[in-house]
Motif scaffolding. Structure first.
Motif, mmCIF file in Angstrom:
data_model
loop_
_atom_site.group_PDB
_atom_site.id
_atom_site.type_symbol
_atom_site.label_atom_id
_atom_site.label_comp_id
_atom_site.label_asym_id
_atom_site.label_seq_id
_atom_site.Cartn_x
_atom_site.Cartn_y
_atom_site.Cartn_z
ATOM 1 N N SER A 423 0.811 -1.214 0.000
ATOM 2 C CA SER A 423 0.000 0.000 0.000
ATOM 3 C C SER A 423 0.845 1.264 0.000
ATOM 4 O O SER A 423 0.406 2.320 -0.458
ATOM 5 C CB SER A 423 -0.929 0.011 1.224
ATOM 6 N N THR A 424 2.084 1.167 0.484
ATOM 7 C CA THR A 424 2.924 2.378 0.579
ATOM 8 C C THR A 424 3.582 2.706 -0.760
ATOM 9 O O THR A 424 3.744 3.880 -1.101
ATOM 10 C CB THR A 424 4.020 2.177 1.635
ATOM 11 N N GLY A 425 3.995 1.688 -1.499
ATOM 12 C CA GLY A 425 4.645 1.909 -2.788
ATOM 13 C C GLY A 425 6.061 2.431 -2.696
ATOM 14 O O GLY A 425 6.646 2.819 -3.704
ATOM 15 N N ASP A 426 6.652 2.427 -1.483
ATOM 16 C CA ASP A 426 8.006 2.974 -1.340
ATOM 17 C C ASP A 426 9.051 1.893 -1.094
ATOM 18 O O ASP A 426 10.177 2.193 -0.699
ATOM 19 C CB ASP A 426 8.045 4.007 -0.216
ATOM 20 N N VAL A 427 8.700 0.635 -1.321
ATOM 21 C CA VAL A 427 9.671 -0.447 -1.176
ATOM 22 C C VAL A 427 10.575 -0.476 -2.402
ATOM 23 O O VAL A 427 10.092 -0.535 -3.534
ATOM 24 C CB VAL A 427 8.964 -1.808 -1.005
ATOM 25 N N ARG A 428 11.863 -0.431 -2.179
ATOM 26 C CA ARG A 428 12.805 -0.422 -3.302
ATOM 27 C C ARG A 428 13.089 -1.837 -3.775
ATOM 28 O O ARG A 428 13.397 -2.718 -2.971
ATOM 29 C CB ARG A 428 14.105 0.263 -2.895
ATOM 30 N N PRO A 429 12.987 -2.083 -5.089
ATOM 31 C CA PRO A 429 13.206 -3.442 -5.605
ATOM 32 C C PRO A 429 14.681 -3.804 -5.688
ATOM 33 O O PRO A 429 15.558 -2.945 -5.829
ATOM 34 C CB PRO A 429 12.568 -3.390 -6.993
ATOM 35 N N ALA A 430 14.941 -5.099 -5.612
ATOM 36 C CA ALA A 430 16.282 -5.657 -5.776
ATOM 37 C C ALA A 430 16.131 -6.998 -6.478
ATOM 38 O O ALA A 430 15.036 -7.556 -6.517
ATOM 39 C CB ALA A 430 16.956 -5.824 -4.411
ATOM 40 N N PRO A 431 17.206 -7.536 -7.071
ATOM 41 C CA PRO A 431 17.099 -8.844 -7.734
ATOM 42 C C PRO A 431 16.582 -9.905 -6.777
ATOM 43 O O PRO A 431 16.963 -9.956 -5.610
ATOM 44 C CB PRO A 431 18.534 -9.134 -8.177
ATOM 45 N N PHE A 432 15.709 -10.783 -7.297
ATOM 46 C CA PHE A 432 15.084 -11.800 -6.461
ATOM 47 C C PHE A 432 16.117 -12.773 -5.898
ATOM 48 O O PHE A 432 16.044 -13.163 -4.731
ATOM 49 C CB PHE A 432 14.028 -12.556 -7.284
ATOM 50 N N LEU A 433 17.086 -13.185 -6.707
ATOM 51 C CA LEU A 433 18.146 -14.085 -6.268
ATOM 52 C C LEU A 433 19.467 -13.337 -6.281
ATOM 53 O O LEU A 433 19.789 -12.646 -7.250
ATOM 54 C CB LEU A 433 18.220 -15.316 -7.179
ATOM 55 N N GLY A 472 5.518 -16.254 13.135
ATOM 56 C CA GLY A 472 5.203 -14.846 12.930
ATOM 57 C C GLY A 472 3.724 -14.596 12.684
ATOM 58 O O GLY A 472 2.955 -15.500 12.351
ATOM 59 N N LYS A 473 3.311 -13.346 12.838
ATOM 60 C CA LYS A 473 1.913 -12.954 12.626
ATOM 61 C C LYS A 473 1.546 -13.074 11.153
ATOM 62 O O LYS A 473 2.308 -12.685 10.276
ATOM 63 C CB LYS A 473 1.703 -11.510 13.077
ATOM 64 N N LEU A 474 0.353 -13.609 10.899
ATOM 65 C CA LEU A 474 -0.154 -13.659 9.534
ATOM 66 C C LEU A 474 -0.759 -12.317 9.134
ATOM 67 O O LEU A 474 -0.601 -11.855 7.998
ATOM 68 C CB LEU A 474 -1.197 -14.768 9.393
ATOM 69 N N GLU A 475 -1.454 -11.675 10.059
ATOM 70 C CA GLU A 475 -2.065 -10.370 9.782
ATOM 71 C C GLU A 475 -1.029 -9.284 10.084
ATOM 72 O O GLU A 475 -0.959 -8.741 11.179
ATOM 73 C CB GLU A 475 -3.337 -10.201 10.608
ATOM 74 N N ASP A 476 -0.232 -9.001 9.056
ATOM 75 C CA ASP A 476 0.890 -8.072 9.225
ATOM 76 C C ASP A 476 0.656 -6.725 8.566
ATOM 77 O O ASP A 476 1.556 -5.883 8.521
ATOM 78 C CB ASP A 476 2.168 -8.699 8.655
ATOM 79 N N GLY A 477 -0.533 -6.500 8.033
ATOM 80 C CA GLY A 477 -0.829 -5.233 7.370
ATOM 81 C C GLY A 477 -0.538 -5.242 5.892
ATOM 82 O O GLY A 477 -0.964 -4.333 5.168
ATOM 83 N N TYR A 478 0.181 -6.253 5.413
ATOM 84 C CA TYR A 478 0.507 -6.347 3.986
ATOM 85 C C TYR A 478 -0.318 -7.430 3.298
ATOM 86 O O TYR A 478 -0.567 -7.356 2.099
ATOM 87 C CB TYR A 478 1.994 -6.655 3.795
ATOM 88 N N LEU A 479 -0.697 -8.452 4.055
ATOM 89 C CA LEU A 479 -1.508 -9.524 3.506
ATOM 90 C C LEU A 479 -2.976 -9.174 3.730
ATOM 91 O O LEU A 479 -3.451 -9.116 4.865
ATOM 92 C CB LEU A 479 -1.159 -10.843 4.195
#
Length: 495
Positions: A423-433, A472-479
């Protein structure tokens, strides 16, 4: 045409798929589950790959399932032993009865109105594909194409008069006894093939453009085999698994923190195995340890055949193939009766399945991994992959357990759909592997990204993933959890 509906469909009956089915039977016992396998046998990689010497490059205490002890004295196992282990696991847990062979999934489309996956499946040689649906889809197809491996466009390849083979499609009963065999490559497949071929071939040459780090590991775990005399098998397995996971993680962390120290250590160990007169440039990579996977050889078998002169290694670039072998850019010609192109894999996401959402193609390269299991904006779908810096099954087990937790959570809160959203759109991408291996770099444009922070970051850390995915919590605000509206349900019921 009637459409068969199941709660969970698993695509692929390899190491990951059989494991996922076992976890579902244990953690979600009331769910209707089927495993769709395109080939005629289970085992995945360990059934497909039949080249000489095929074996694991990880110890079986960590490559084995967390619920099924590995009891064979060989800690580094050959392909047939691993295939039997998968078959035994499937049979013991009743998963063998869930597998539908020669069922190849062609398309998978998420229908938001019904919160289901709609699948088009080719069954055997039937003219018309059948349709199936499910609420949850688990992609256990691995990350490479089964139909063909990667082979560079070698100049003059058509001029070569001998046999040309890619290990992924090794011919059954191929006779290489007494022949000169040239293996092109320096990765895990090449270092496995060379000592196995040297047992019967007249001469084996490993031709590499650049070297890899190679480390000697004992094929048998002496401590675990001794403990079996006094402890239950489950205890022995857990102790060995915990120890080896810790050592793998420590070695990886040390390599990243002190690459020069680890480089000196690896080269020193290789030098001791090869002997004083060996030219170490053939085992001295230009990259840092764990920029690419470190190759393991059980009981130093590769080093032994090189030391004994039954195999040789050449580090050079190919100019072209000739009728009798390969000519190098240096002008030297390497004669060969058989050339084996151990040049890697072709990466492929979803096993080549065309994935879409409400009819619109899903563009994986524009997406981002969520906890290394799901993908942003793709509901109710798990991609079960393993680690690149440790044994595959360590992550596959945790991923399947997490997805089972998610299924149970949706039932508990009365929802039918779970979708990772940013929802924020400010996560910076990086190569998956994060490896620089050729097969990964060739396919980087086909893969999703990972993010620079949780839950989008791919940790490659079993201890951390164990805490986050199992507890860990399943309801983390992103799912995000949702279900079709009443209007949509009513429209579906009357359609």
């Amino acid at each position: 045409m009637s459409i068969e509906h199941l709660d969970v469909l698993i695509v692929g009956a390899g190491l990951s798929g059989v494991g996922a089915a076992c976890h579902l039977k244990r953690l979600c016992p009331g769910k209707r589950v089927a495993v769709l396998e395109g080939r005629e046998a289970l085992g995945g990689t360990w059934d497909l790959f039949r080249y000489p010497g095929i074996r694991s490059d990880s110890d079986m205490y960590t490559l084995g399932y967390n619920f099924k002890p590995w009891s064979d004295p060989q800690a580094i196992a050959d392909g047939p032993a691993i295939r039997r282990y998968i078959e035994d696991t499937a049979r013991e847990h009743g998963v063998d009865r869930l597998i539908r062979y020669r069922h190849r999934v062609l398309e998978a489309d998420w229908c938001s109105a019904s919160a289901t996956w709609q699948l088009l499946v080719q069954r055997g040689d039937e003219a018309e594909p059948l349709r199936m649906s499910c609420q949850f889809l688990m992609m256990c197809t691995g990350y490479y194409r089964y139909e063909a491996g990667y082979t560079p466009d070698f100049a003059g390849r058509e001029d070569f008069q001998g046999s040309f083979i890619h290990p992924q499609l090794w011919p059954q009963d191929f006779d290489y006894a007494g022949k000169r065999v040239l293996v092109i490559g320096s990765g895990a497949t090449a270092v496995t093939l060379v000592p196995a071929l040297a047992e019967r071939a007249a001469q084996v040459t490993m031709l590499q453009r650049s070297p890899s780090y190679v480390i000697n590991l004992p094929q048998r775990d002496g401590l675990s085999n001794a403990l079996r005399r006094v402890l239950p098998e489950t205890w022995v397995y857990r102790l060995a698994r915990g120890r080896n996971v810790s050592l793998q993680l420590l070695f990886y962390k040390l390599a990243k923190a002190c690459p020069n120290l680890v480089r000196r250590l690896l080269l020193g160990l290789a030098r001791r195995q090869l002997g004083a007169g060996f030219d170490m440039r053939h085992f001295s990579p230009s990259y840092k340890p764990w920029d690419q996977r470190v190759c393991a050889v059980p009981d130093g078998d590769l080093f032994r055949v090189l030391r004994q002169g039954r195999a040789t290694v050449v580090t050079a670039e190919i100019e072209r193939f000739t009728a009798g072998g390969v000519r190098l850019k240096s002008g030297e010609e390497l004669p060969a009766d058989v050339i084996v192109s151990a040049t890697g894999l072709q990466l492929q996401l979803f096993g080549g399945i065309a994935v879409s959402v409400d009819g619109a193609p899903f563009e994986a390269p524009r997406s981002m991994g969520y906890r290394g299991i799901m993908l942003r904006d793709l509901p109710n779908l798990a991609v079960i992959l393993g680690y690149t810096n440790a044994s595959w099954t360590l992550k596959a087990d945790l991923s399947s357990e997490y997805f089972c937790r998610l299924i149970r959570h949706l039932d508990a809160i009365g929802m039918r759909q779970a979708t990772p959203r940013d929802s924020t759109g400010d996560v910076r991408p990086a190569p998956f592997l994060d490896l620089k291996s050729g097969y990964i770099e060739r396919a980087a444009h086909l893969l999703p990204a990972q993010g620079d922070r949780a839950p989008w970051k791919l940790h490659q850390n079993y201890a951390l993933d164990l805490a986050l995915l199992r507890y860990g919590k399943l309801e983390d605000g992103y799912l995000q959890f949702s279900q079709p509206s009443a209007a949509q349900d009513e429209a579906l019921a009357t359609s």
